[in-house]
Design a protein around this motif. Structure first.
Motif, mmCIF file in Angstrom:
data_model
loop_
_atom_site.group_PDB
_atom_site.id
_atom_site.type_symbol
_atom_site.label_atom_id
_atom_site.label_comp_id
_atom_site.label_asym_id
_atom_site.label_seq_id
_atom_site.Cartn_x
_atom_site.Cartn_y
_atom_site.Cartn_z
ATOM 1 N N GLN A 108 0.842 -1.206 0.000
ATOM 2 C CA GLN A 108 0.000 0.000 0.000
ATOM 3 C C GLN A 108 0.877 1.256 0.000
ATOM 4 O O GLN A 108 0.578 2.243 -0.680
ATOM 5 C CB GLN A 108 -0.928 0.005 1.211
ATOM 6 N N ILE A 109 1.938 1.235 0.765
ATOM 7 C CA ILE A 109 2.842 2.390 0.797
ATOM 8 C C ILE A 109 3.480 2.589 -0.570
ATOM 9 O O ILE A 109 3.510 3.700 -1.118
ATOM 10 C CB ILE A 109 3.931 2.202 1.876
ATOM 11 N N LEU A 110 3.990 1.485 -1.124
ATOM 12 C CA LEU A 110 4.661 1.605 -2.423
ATOM 13 C C LEU A 110 3.690 2.010 -3.512
ATOM 14 O O LEU A 110 4.046 2.742 -4.447
ATOM 15 C CB LEU A 110 5.362 0.291 -2.766
ATOM 16 N N GLY A 111 2.446 1.522 -3.381
ATOM 17 C CA GLY A 111 1.437 1.937 -4.370
ATOM 18 C C GLY A 111 1.234 3.443 -4.338
ATOM 19 O O GLY A 111 1.172 4.110 -5.381
ATOM 20 N N ALA A 112 1.149 3.990 -3.139
ATOM 21 C CA ALA A 112 0.939 5.436 -3.013
ATOM 22 C C ALA A 112 2.145 6.217 -3.544
ATOM 23 O O ALA A 112 2.010 7.208 -4.268
ATOM 24 C CB ALA A 112 0.660 5.802 -1.570
ATOM 25 N N ALA A 139 4.463 5.170 -5.616
ATOM 26 C CA ALA A 139 4.609 4.971 -7.069
ATOM 27 C C ALA A 139 3.722 5.944 -7.828
ATOM 28 O O ALA A 139 4.129 6.556 -8.819
ATOM 29 C CB ALA A 139 4.287 3.527 -7.430
ATOM 30 N N ALA A 140 2.490 6.080 -7.326
ATOM 31 C CA ALA A 140 1.575 6.999 -8.004
ATOM 32 C C ALA A 140 2.123 8.424 -7.939
ATOM 33 O O ALA A 140 2.068 9.170 -8.930
ATOM 34 C CB ALA A 140 0.198 6.928 -7.355
ATOM 35 N N LEU A 141 2.667 8.798 -6.800
ATOM 36 C CA LEU A 141 3.216 10.148 -6.674
ATOM 37 C C LEU A 141 4.422 10.371 -7.580
ATOM 38 O O LEU A 141 4.660 11.470 -8.054
ATOM 39 C CB LEU A 141 3.627 10.416 -5.218
ATOM 40 N N LEU A 142 5.189 9.311 -7.809
ATOM 41 C CA LEU A 142 6.405 9.440 -8.604
ATOM 42 C C LEU A 142 6.202 9.098 -10.068
ATOM 43 O O LEU A 142 7.127 9.189 -10.872
ATOM 44 C CB LEU A 142 7.507 8.520 -8.032
#
Lengths: 162, 295, 812
Positions: C538-542, C544-547
């Motif tokens: 979930q953290i990486l998903g968030a 990744a979307a930001l980056l």
């Protein structure tokens, strides 16, 4: 039937009123709230209740509280420095000498008095030294290793120079 | 079991303690280290209304030289102190050995030689060596002091000749002759913190360093209601050169003087085997010490 | 094997400093205002009818707030397995063992509570006392428990492979018997409980337990409360080893008194009560015949066992099954027949204790294997290597060795002990012996028939960033599970260990079957890993979307967000800026290097709100289709080999264990120090059970040695240095390859000692404990009164009684 009793625990004087038939472990745990000293058997067989009386390791379940008046009582709560563990405590943590922890306060206090008497013990002497502290979890191996490490840590530093 | 309630008196002198004992009689028990009495009270075996603590009487905790070359051990001397004292080790090695081996370090730091002797359990470890080393006990009561030899002190399990108002004040270890050696051995299951299954305390005095046995004392523990001497084994030894075959014969003879029972800890048969083994081994050590000049 | 950042290290245990300083609180250390003190009335008779019980005088005592007897509480039966719910909180019509509880008192202090017990008037009608299992089953003994006619608690009959054919092909067979005595777990902390209801009627029970889940269910059932209103917590626990895994009268009576008085109620067992309660190691008699071919390959095992279970079932059904099933491995054994019986007697109930039913059975098996080796002229270690199963093998009773480092363990102890140079070369009085063993990594099925998940875990990412909370209901009882779980979470998340804060042992936090059957590393570990992976993803998903990258392009490594592969560039300046702006005034905001976990978890919260990872684990259906197949099934098996060297004083019989070399395959050591600690503790317990430990009864059924001076566990002088070798076979069914160590490690100890004793003395001992007296008698050729009787051809007497209702839950 309660009688006044003055107990000096970890350097602090306490004024209490206790029934004369109470044991030291009961008074420490119940009246002074020092629950670090554990009661494993109440009969002097396991060593979990070990405290130091004038620096000497005793089973506090077999000491009448009134007999401890005028003596210096050290419990596990009195060992650590404000900012650090005592080297014996640190050695126990570092060497994995603590599992369930119930025997631990008694062992550590006994080790304190043991190393005071015998600062450079052999392994066999360590085992004899802690024979009065039963442990069911560790098989004693890492306790012995921790004690030997603590003995080294407590030696005054050997300088190279004169 | 309900908690047993009692009052505690902590006299500052032996006189005060004797007076308290006289006053309370059968309702009172003495406590020194407490490792026996507090267990007994916890188990409901003793129910004193008064417990008279000897812990404030400093003189009882001393070991000193007596006038006739004897060593005077206060009854309040702990097992730790008794076992560590160089004079006791030099004078009555067997007693020091027994003291060093009983219980646990924590128990030894509290248990006293007086308590061990007065509780008079068949498995008491200080009694056989004290007997073998000719210890004399000084009892002090309202009527004054008297001396009793340790061998006469115990009369049955938990029973001694001590009167209700008497306190065991001192244990006197006489100076033993040159070429004397003593030893104490016990049989246990676990290697530490054990109750003795069988013990043997022996003292050998030789005529000379290489000479025959002049005196032999053999006291056996935990194989009778009280510590037992072995006249049969002693008779085998006296006047003879301490060679291996002699010592083995004496050990074998000692078995006949033991009266062990089967109990929860071990059977009588095992205890008899241990009498022979322990006496044989203790004799070897004691004779060696006698030859070397230590006691 | 892969290298990890956190796993496999010697990270100091998280709870060690609190335990070293006396800050760690165990149940008896806890205080609540207004707490009443509880005392339990124990039967002084081993078998008696309760003609009358009157608590009037006790209730009238000043300071007594409640007295409960059977008449005051519903007679809802409980126990361990539902098919054997055979206990009530207080004895109803009869007391069945000396120690059986009849009543409970709550009073303002302990002295009054104990005095009140003496004012409960009970009129008993003594009944014949049955202390011997054979006598109990003989058909002439009175029925002890109303549910068990013929005093038959359980019976098992299993056969695998073609036994008759295997027998006929056997070149050599060895037959033998091993008899043990009831033993005790002797944990240092006696059982204790503290119960309180709040003003909404929610009950909180704090208990020194190994399983908050089983206790919660039992309390809810017996008190008639909805389970969600019962919260069970375990604080620090001073050892368990099995007896603390089941709910007991101590816990239930405390809750009932709390309800009756409206105040908190607390009790701690005395050491004597710990012995009276037992629920510890059964007394076993095993008869086995082991057959091999000319080369020494094992062909069959024919096995009968009789268990003396005491007055109630406790874990005993599982025990009698394990006694048979755990011999299916670790050797290739084509045919096995097992018949086991558990008898009811007037003694404290026996239950599960480290290694459960497998320990004494393993001891006899390994002794017979040595006897076969001797008869065939083969080295005992070589014969074991010859027969060893390998990874992927399945036992004749359908236990799947998904990983088995048994060969490596054997080779390690062979090389580490100097076996080859000592074997057969030591003088009389000195001996070297060895043995193997294995154990489940968690029972395949819960003790109540259910599809429940065995472990659940949640990981909540702290909203302010930088740390996570790991919540499970698992039980840290000293084995190091909290630290191990934190390490798994940290490794999976890619963050340092000190960013994980653990809370456990609380039914509010989830479901976990608890610390028994060596299950937590594997089962709770799986749930924790899943939860951590969920939080991480979930953290990486968030982020990744930001980056503007794909989640799979990112990893978290040592507390930093990094690119998963070469060639991915991450421009974090904008999001770092966003974090910094939020933290004006902080002096340690990250300013260089890759994005930190602290920043990433905070930013992920800003994007998504609170992030929680959830993990749920239950094993797949396991085992064969035959009756009792469930017991012994497990997702994985740990295994162990030990070499023991000892010296026997040939006159006194006293044994000195000189050294132990121990190799254990734990799949993957999560915390190396903790694994070694469990190996060493297991060996010490096995040493005690082999040589020293026995609960002794008198003719009236009273325990003669309910204390730690006459019940002898090893002291530091009795245990030698133990050399531990950790083998890692990378278990596919375990999280990061991990499986058990807590119980498998005790399996080889008793037989290694028996085999070494034979090497030293030439005697095969058939009775435990092998005390100095037993050895001395055997050396003199004298029988002891309690030597196993040679006359009976089978340890199981003939009984014509139909066994009670079927157990356990069906496998598959």
């Amino acid at each position: 039937m309660r009688k006044p009793l003055r107990l000096t625990v970890n350097g602090q004087l306490h004024q209490l009123a206790v029934n004369p038939y109470r044991t030291l472990v009961e008074v420490l745990r119940e009246d002074l709230g020092l629950t670090g000293t554990k009661q494993g058997c109440g009969e002097g067989d396991c060593g979990a209740c070990t405290v130091l009386l004038d620096g000497v390791a005793v089973n506090s379940c077999l000491v009448l509280a009134v007999q401890a008046e005028g003596r210096q009582i050290t419990t596990i709560e009195g060992l650590a420095r404000p900012d650090a563990l005592h080297p014996i405590q640190q050695a126990f943590v570092d060497h994995g000498a603590i599992q369930c922890g119930f025997c631990t306060p008694g062992v550590i206090l006994r080790v304190k008095s043991f190393l005071d008497e015998n600062p450079a013990p052999s392994e066999a002497e360590v085992r004899q030294g802690i024979a009065g502290n039963l442990c069911r979890c560790t098989g004693y191996q890492k306790i012995v290793e921790a004690v030997l490490a603590a003995a080294t840590a407590l030696q005054p530093a050997q300088g190279d120079g004169p | 079991m309900a908690i047993w309630r009692f009052d505690v008196i902590q006299p500052d002198s032996l006189e005060e303690a004797v007076a308290a004992l006289a006053r309370h009689g059968q309702d009172a028990q003495l406590i020194a280290g407490g490792t026996d009495l507090l267990r007994d009270i916890h188990l409901g075996l003793k129910r004193p209304r008064w417990v008279i603590s000897l812990d404030r009487i400093q003189a009882l905790g001393l070991i000193s030289e007596g006038p006739d070359g004897s060593l005077v051990v206060g009854s309040g001397v702990t097992m730790t102190a008794l076992g560590a004292d160089g004079r006791v080790r030099g004078r009555a090695t067997a007693l020091a050995e027994a003291a060093r081996g009983m219980g646990s370090p924590q128990v030894r730091n509290r248990a006293t030689v007086g308590g061990n002797l007065c509780n008079a359990r068949p498995c008491a470890d200080t009694a056989p060596p004290a007997i073998a080393c000719d210890a004399l006990l000084l009892l002090t009561g309202a009527a004054g002091s008297r001396e009793v030899s340790c061998g006469q002190y115990m009369t049955g399990p938990g029973q001694t000749v001590r009167k209700a108002d008497e306190i065991l004040q001192e244990i006197r270890l006489p100076r033993l002759p040159l070429h004397t050696g003593s030893a104490f051995l016990s049989a246990t299951n676990r290697k530490a913190v054990e109750i003795t299954i069988t013990s043997a305390a022996v003292r050998i005095t030789l005529e000379s360093a290489g000479g025959p046995i002049r005196e032999a004392m053999i006291a056996l523990g935990s194989v009778g209601p009280i510590p037992l001497r072995s006249p049969a084994a002693e008779a085998v030894l006296v006047g003879q050169l301490p060679v291996d075959t002699l010592l083995a014969r004496a050990a074998s003879a000692a078995v006949g003087d033991s009266r062990p029972i089967d109990d929860m800890r071990a059977g009588a048969a095992y205890r008899k085997w241990m009498v022979e083994t322990l006496v044989a081994r203790a004799l070897q050590i004691a004779c060696q010490r006698a030859r070397e000049g230590s006691t | 094997m892969k290298t990890y950042s956190v796993l496999g290290t010697r990270a100091p245990r998280l709870d060690a400093p609190d335990k070293a300083t006396g800050r760690a609180l165990y149940t008896d250390d806890l205080r609540l205002p207004g707490t009443l003190h509880e005392a339990l009335l124990h039967s002084p008779h081993a078998h008696a009818r309760i003609k009358r019980i009157d608590a009037g005088r006790a209730r009238a005592m000043p300071g007594v707030k409640a007295v409960l007897t059977a008449a005051d509480v519903p007679g809802i039966r409980f126990g361990v397995s539902p098919a054997r719910y055979d206990e009530t909180v207080f004895a109803r019509d009869k007391v069945l063992y000396l120690g059986d509880e009849l009543a409970a008192v709550a009073a303002v202090d302990r002295e009054i509570a104990l005095e009140a017990l003496e004012r409960i008037d009970v009129e008993y009608e003594p009944l014949p006392i049955i202390l011997d299992a054979r006598q109990a089953l003989s058909g002439t003994a009175p029925q002890i428990h109303e549910l068990y006619p013929g005093n038959l608690s359980a019976t098992v009959e299993q056969e695998f492979g073609d036994l008759a054919s295997a027998r006929s092909q056997a070149y050599r067979t060895r037959t033998g018997r091993l008899e043990s005595e009831m033993q005790d777990a002797a944990f240092l902390e006696p059982q204790a409980a503290l119960a309180a209801f709040d003003s909404q009627g929610y009950l909180t029970l704090t208990s020194s337990t190994q399983s908050v889940h089983y206790v919660q269910r039992t309390v809810a059932m017996v008190l008639g409360l909805p389970a969600h209103k019962v919260r069970v917590i375990k604080p620090y626990v001073g050892g368990g080893f099995g007896p603390k895994a089941a709910c007991s009268t101590l816990e239930l009576a405390t809750c009932l008194l709390a309800r009756a008085t409206g105040r908190p109620v607390k009790i701690t067992f005395s050491r004597e009560e710990v012995f009276l309660h037992s629920r510890a190691r059964h007394k076993f008699v095993h008869d086995m015949t082991l057959g091999a071919d000319r080369d020494g390959r094992l062909l069959f095992l024919d096995h009968e066992a009789m268990l003396d279970g005491g007055a109630y079932a406790s874990f005993g059904i599982a025990t009698v099954y394990y006694a048979g099933s755990l011999l299916g491995g670790p050797y290739r054994l084509p045919a096995m027949r097992y018949k086991g019986i558990r008898a009811v007697t007037n003694k404290p109930a026996c239950g599960a204790q480290r290694g459960h039913g497998g320990v004494i059975a393993r001891a006899l098996f390994e002794r017979l294997l040595d006897e076969l080796a001797e008869e065939l002229g083969r080295d005992p270690l070589e014969i074991r290597l010859l027969n060893m199963m390998e990874t992927g093998d399945v036992t004749c009773n359908d236990l799947n060795m998904s990983s088995l480092g048994m060969r490596q363990c054997l080779e390690a102890v062979r090389d580490g002990s100097g076996w080859a140079s000592k074997r057969g070369k030591l003088p009389r009085g000195k001996g070297i012996g060895m043995a193997c063993g294995f154990f489940v990594s968690g029972a395949g099925y819960p003790i109540y028939r259910s599809d429940t998940f065995h472990s659940t875990a949640t990981i909540k990412v702290q909203e302010d960033g930088g740390g996570v909370l790991l919540h499970t209901a698992s039980a840290e009882i000293g084995q190091g599970s909290d630290t191990a779980m934190a390490m798994i979470a940290a490794e999976t998340l890619g963050i340092p260990l000190d960013c994980v804060r653990v809370k456990s042992g609380d039914t509010d936090l989830g479901v976990d079957l608890g610390a028994y059957s060596s299950r937590q590393t594997l089962m709770t570990g799986h749930a924790v890993r899943e939860a951590a992976a969920g939080a991480r993803d979930q953290i990486l998903g968030a982020i990744a979307a930001l980056l503007g990258v794909a989640p799979a392009d990112l990893v978290i490594r040592e507390g930093r967000i990094a690119a998963a592969r070469e060639g991915i560039s991450l421009d974090i300046s904008a999001i770092r800026d966003r974090y910094t702006k939020e933290h004006r005034g902080w002096t340690d905001n990250p300013s260089s290097g890759p994005l930190t976990f602290r920043e990433a978890s905070r930013l992920a919260f800003l994007e998504r709100g609170t992030i929680v990872g959830i993990g749920n684990y239950r094993p797949p259906p396991l085992g064969g289709k035959f009756k009792g197949a469930a017991v012994g099934t497990s997702p994985a098996y740990g295994c162990s080999a030990q070499v023991v060297e000892l010296t026997v004083d040939l006159e006194t019989g006293q044994v000195a264990i000189e050294s132990v070399t121990d190799a254990h395959d734990c799949g993957k050591a999560i915390n190396l120090t903790s694994v070694e600690g469990q190996m060493q503790g297991s060996v010490a317990m096995g040493l005690g059970e082999a040589l020293l430990e026995q609960v002794k009864f008198d003719r009236m059924g009273k325990i003669q040695n309910p204390n730690l001076s006459d019940y002898k566990i090893p002291t530091a002088v009795d245990v030698p240095p133990i050399r531990t070798i950790v083998i890692e076979s990378d278990e596919p069914n375990g999280p990061y390859g991990a499986k058990e160590v807590g119980e498998g490690a005790i399996m080889p100890t008793i037989p290694a000692i028996l085999n070494a004793l034979h090497d030293a003395t030439g005697i095969r001992f058939g009775k435990l404990p092998v005390t100095a007296e037993r050895i001395a008698a055997a050396l003199r050729g004298v029988a002891l009164r309690d030597d196993p009787s040679a006359e009976s051809s089978s340890c199981i007497p003939k009984t014509g009684v139909t066994p009670p209702a079927p157990y356990p839950p069906k496998a598959g």
